[in-house]
Design a protein around this motif. Structure first.
Motif, PDB file in Angstrom:
ATOM      1  N   GLU A 171      83.248  47.028  28.390  1.00 16.82           N
ATOM      2  CA  GLU A 171      83.134  47.352  29.800  1.00 16.82           C
ATOM      3  C   GLU A 171      81.946  46.601  30.366  1.00 16.82           C
ATOM      4  O   GLU A 171      80.899  46.516  29.734  1.00 16.82           O
ATOM      5  CB  GLU A 171      82.880  48.852  30.000  1.00 16.82           C
ATOM      6  N   VAL A 172      82.125  46.063  31.546  1.00 13.87           N
ATOM      7  CA  VAL A 172      81.032  45.380  32.242  1.00 13.87           C
ATOM      8  C   VAL A 172      80.818  46.114  33.559  1.00 13.87           C
ATOM      9  O   VAL A 172      81.770  46.418  34.275  1.00 13.87           O
ATOM     10  CB  VAL A 172      81.377  43.891  32.497  1.00 13.87           C
ATOM     11  N   LEU A 173      79.546  46.408  33.851  1.00 13.25           N
ATOM     12  CA  LEU A 173      79.203  47.106  35.080  1.00 13.25           C
ATOM     13  C   LEU A 173      78.779  46.080  36.127  1.00 13.25           C
ATOM     14  O   LEU A 173      77.842  45.316  35.906  1.00 13.25           O
ATOM     15  CB  LEU A 173      78.080  48.112  34.831  1.00 13.25           C
ATOM     16  N   ILE A 174      79.477  46.082  37.249  1.00 16.75           N
ATOM     17  CA  ILE A 174      79.226  45.117  38.323  1.00 16.75           C
ATOM     18  C   ILE A 174      78.738  45.886  39.552  1.00 16.75           C
ATOM     19  O   ILE A 174      79.467  46.733  40.081  1.00 16.75           O
ATOM     20  CB  ILE A 174      80.511  44.336  38.692  1.00 16.75           C
ATOM     21  N   LYS A 215      93.410  42.149  44.216  1.00 15.83           N
ATOM     22  CA  LYS A 215      92.549  41.163  43.553  1.00 15.83           C
ATOM     23  C   LYS A 215      91.138  41.199  44.129  1.00 15.83           C
ATOM     24  O   LYS A 215      90.947  41.420  45.319  1.00 15.83           O
ATOM     25  CB  LYS A 215      93.114  39.761  43.722  1.00 15.83           C
ATOM     26  N   MET A 216      90.184  40.959  43.253  1.00 17.24           N
ATOM     27  CA  MET A 216      88.782  40.899  43.632  1.00 17.24           C
ATOM     28  C   MET A 216      88.172  39.647  43.008  1.00 17.24           C
ATOM     29  O   MET A 216      88.487  39.300  41.864  1.00 17.24           O
ATOM     30  CB  MET A 216      88.048  42.141  43.112  1.00 17.24           C
ATOM     31  N   VAL A 217      87.321  38.971  43.765  1.00 12.22           N
ATOM     32  CA  VAL A 217      86.605  37.807  43.253  1.00 12.22           C
ATOM     33  C   VAL A 217      85.123  38.180  43.191  1.00 12.22           C
ATOM     34  O   VAL A 217      84.561  38.703  44.164  1.00 12.22           O
ATOM     35  CB  VAL A 217      86.803  36.578  44.160  1.00 12.22           C
ATOM     36  N   ILE A 218      84.515  37.909  42.025  1.00  9.93           N
ATOM     37  CA  ILE A 218      83.106  38.274  41.838  1.00  9.93           C
ATOM     38  C   ILE A 218      82.279  37.061  41.427  1.00  9.93           C
ATOM     39  O   ILE A 218      82.793  36.065  40.908  1.00  9.93           O
ATOM     40  CB  ILE A 218      82.934  39.373  40.774  1.00  9.93           C
ATOM     41  N   HIS A 219      80.997  37.173  41.678  1.00  9.36           N
ATOM     42  CA  HIS A 219      80.006  36.248  41.157  1.00  9.36           C
ATOM     43  C   HIS A 219      79.269  37.016  40.076  1.00  9.36           C
ATOM     44  O   HIS A 219      78.711  38.069  40.338  1.00  9.36           O
ATOM     45  CB  HIS A 219      79.048  35.795  42.251  1.00  9.36           C
ATOM     46  N   LEU A 220      79.309  36.511  38.863  1.00 13.97           N
ATOM     47  CA  LEU A 220      78.721  37.202  37.716  1.00 13.97           C
ATOM     48  C   LEU A 220      77.247  36.826  37.598  1.00 13.97           C
ATOM     49  O   LEU A 220      76.933  35.690  37.223  1.00 13.97           O
ATOM     50  CB  LEU A 220      79.494  36.861  36.437  1.00 13.97           C
ATOM     51  N   LEU A 221      76.362  37.738  37.954  1.00 16.18           N
ATOM     52  CA  LEU A 221      74.931  37.482  37.836  1.00 16.18           C
ATOM     53  C   LEU A 221      74.520  37.410  36.377  1.00 16.18           C
ATOM     54  O   LEU A 221      75.114  38.076  35.524  1.00 16.18           O
ATOM     55  CB  LEU A 221      74.137  38.589  38.546  1.00 16.18           C
ATOM     56  N   LYS A 222      73.488  36.631  36.091  1.00 17.78           N
ATOM     57  CA  LYS A 222      72.988  36.521  34.721  1.00 17.78           C
ATOM     58  C   LYS A 222      72.573  37.896  34.212  1.00 17.78           C
ATOM     59  O   LYS A 222      71.973  38.682  34.933  1.00 17.78           O
ATOM     60  CB  LYS A 222      71.796  35.568  34.662  1.00 17.78           C
ATOM     61  N   GLY A 223      72.915  38.166  32.964  1.00 19.99           N
ATOM     62  CA  GLY A 223      72.527  39.408  32.338  1.00 19.99           C
ATOM     63  C   GLY A 223      73.547  40.537  32.479  1.00 19.99           C
ATOM     64  O   GLY A 223      73.387  41.581  31.868  1.00 19.99           O
ATOM     65  N   LEU A 224      74.566  40.344  33.283  1.00 19.09           N
ATOM     66  CA  LEU A 224      75.553  41.411  33.459  1.00 19.09           C
ATOM     67  C   LEU A 224      76.594  41.465  32.344  1.00 19.09           C
ATOM     68  O   LEU A 224      77.210  42.473  32.112  1.00 19.09           O
ATOM     69  CB  LEU A 224      76.277  41.266  34.807  1.00 19.09           C
ATOM     70  N   CYS A 225      76.786  40.333  31.668  1.00 17.74           N
ATOM     71  CA  CYS A 225      77.836  40.292  30.660  1.00 17.74           C
ATOM     72  C   CYS A 225      77.289  39.824  29.328  1.00 17.74           C
ATOM     73  O   CYS A 225      76.454  39.027  29.197  1.00 17.74           O
ATOM     74  CB  CYS A 225      78.954  39.381  31.126  1.00 17.74           C
TER      75      CYS A 225
END
Length: 168
Positions: free
Chosen positions: A139-142, A158-168
């Motif tokens: 699970e990843v918390l966004i 659908k959702m488009v996200i920008h994955l910040l460093k450290g989230l995954c």
């Protein structure tokens, strides 16, 4: 999109005359003042209950339903959810969404790569947090902030996200 939106959960009875204590699952608990009825999920079917009276106690809403005048009539429904149809939903502001519309949404990265499925929304004080299950089973918390959530398309799920460093 879900046709029904949860507005509360019956937690317990209140007194002996059929009132119930409801934990509101809506941002505005005072919306019950404007509802004439709710739909009770009995576990087998949905029953429409007309609201006779609304009171408030701490974080709870105390509801009295018409024709429910005895604790024994309502006791079996402790823990059951109350719903409204979408036509009675509170209007949304820009960039607001019903949680029911977000659940099971496909989540993609900005480059178009599939990331996972939004499985839950945690309501924290500052901002909501989206719980996304990724293919590895984690699970990843966004955080639901503009820096992370770039586009939400409710109609297409659908959702488009920008994955910040450290989230995954």
């Amino acid at each position: 999109m879900e046709d029904l939106l949860q507005v509360g959960v019956i937690t317990t009875t209140h007194g002996i005359r059929g009132e119930v204590k409801v934990f509101p699952t809506t941002d505005d608990a005072h919306r019950f003042d404007y509802l004439q009825s709710v739909l009770l999920d009995t576990g087998k079917e949905l029953c429409e209950l007309d609201i006779e009276r609304v009171k408030y106690f701490k974080q709870y809403v105390i509801l009295k339903f018409k024709d429910v005048d005895n604790i024994n009539d309502i006791e079996p429904y402790k823990g059951k959810s109350l719903y409204v149809t979408r036509e009675f939903a509170v209007p949304l502001k820009e960039n607001e969404y019903y949680i029911a519309d977000l659940i099971d949404m496909e989540v993609y990265l900005e480059n178009g790569e599939y990331f996972g499925t939004l499985m839950d929304v945690m309501e924290t004080g500052a901002n909501d947090v989206y719980v996304v299950h990724i293919e590895s089973g984690k699970e990843v918390l966004i955080p639901a902030i503009k820096d992370c959530i770039k586009k939400v398309d409710v109609e297409n799920g659908k959702m488009v996200i920008h994955l910040l460093k450290g989230l995954c």
